[in-house]
Design an enzyme around this catalytic site. Sequence first.
Site, PDB file in Angstrom:
ATOM      1  N   CYS A   7      27.426  20.208  24.795  1.00  0.00           N
ATOM      2  CA  CYS A   7      27.197  18.882  25.363  1.00  0.00           C
ATOM      3  C   CYS A   7      26.191  19.050  26.503  1.00  0.00           C
ATOM      4  CB  CYS A   7      28.534  18.321  25.870  1.00  0.00           C
ATOM      5  SG  CYS A   7      28.520  16.543  26.153  1.00  0.00           S
ATOM      6  N   CYS A  79      26.859  15.175  21.847  1.00  0.00           N
ATOM      7  CA  CYS A  79      26.110  14.071  22.450  1.00  0.00           C
ATOM      8  C   CYS A  79      24.665  14.156  21.995  1.00  0.00           C
ATOM      9  CB  CYS A  79      26.218  14.071  23.977  1.00  0.00           C
ATOM     10  SG  CYS A  79      25.384  15.413  24.812  1.00  0.00           S
ATOM     11  N   CYS A  86      18.908  20.907  22.368  1.00  0.00           N
ATOM     12  CA  CYS A  86      19.581  22.167  22.032  1.00  0.00           C
ATOM     13  C   CYS A  86      18.539  23.278  21.935  1.00  0.00           C
ATOM     14  CB  CYS A  86      20.327  22.023  20.705  1.00  0.00           C
ATOM     15  SG  CYS A  86      21.307  23.479  20.278  1.00  0.00           S
TER      16      CYS A  86
END
Length: 144
Positions: A7, A79, A86
Site C-alpha cells: 500500500c 490501493c 510499485c
Amino acid sequence: MRILVLCTGNSCRSQMAHGFLQSFDNTLEVCSAGTHPAGQVNPQAVATMQEIGIDISRHTPKDVKQYLNQEWDYVITVCGNAKETCPNFVGKVKHRVHIGLDDPSEVAGTSDFVTNEFRRVRNQIQERFHDFYLNIRSDKHEEI
C-alpha cells in the site's frame, strides 16, 4: 508461500490484509510494506481488527525497498497509488495482483461514522482476501 501486501502508507489496509492472511493460514509467510510508509499503524485499524480477535498491534509500517531483492509468490497492491508506483522487484515475483480497497483513514465525519467505515472496509478486506486465499489454495491465479 511468500506474500507481500503493498500500500502507500502501510498503516491501514495492507496491515489489516496482512493480519487476515496470517489468520487464515499460519504457514503463509506474509509481509506488508508501503511505498511511503507512515510512522505507525493506524490505531483505528488496530482497534477494528482487535474487535474480531486479530492482533496487529505489534505490526510496524515498513518500506517496500527492503523487500525488492527478495522472491515472492504474490505481490498484492491494495490501493491505486501503490499499484501505479510499485517499484520494480529485482527478486522474482511469480504473480502480481491488485485488490483495490477504499481507505477508511481518509473518511471524515462523526466518530460512529468513521468507526463504521473502518468496519465496512475491514469486512471487505476479510471477504476479498479470503476469496484470494481460497483461489491460491485451489491453484487458481485469477485477479480478485
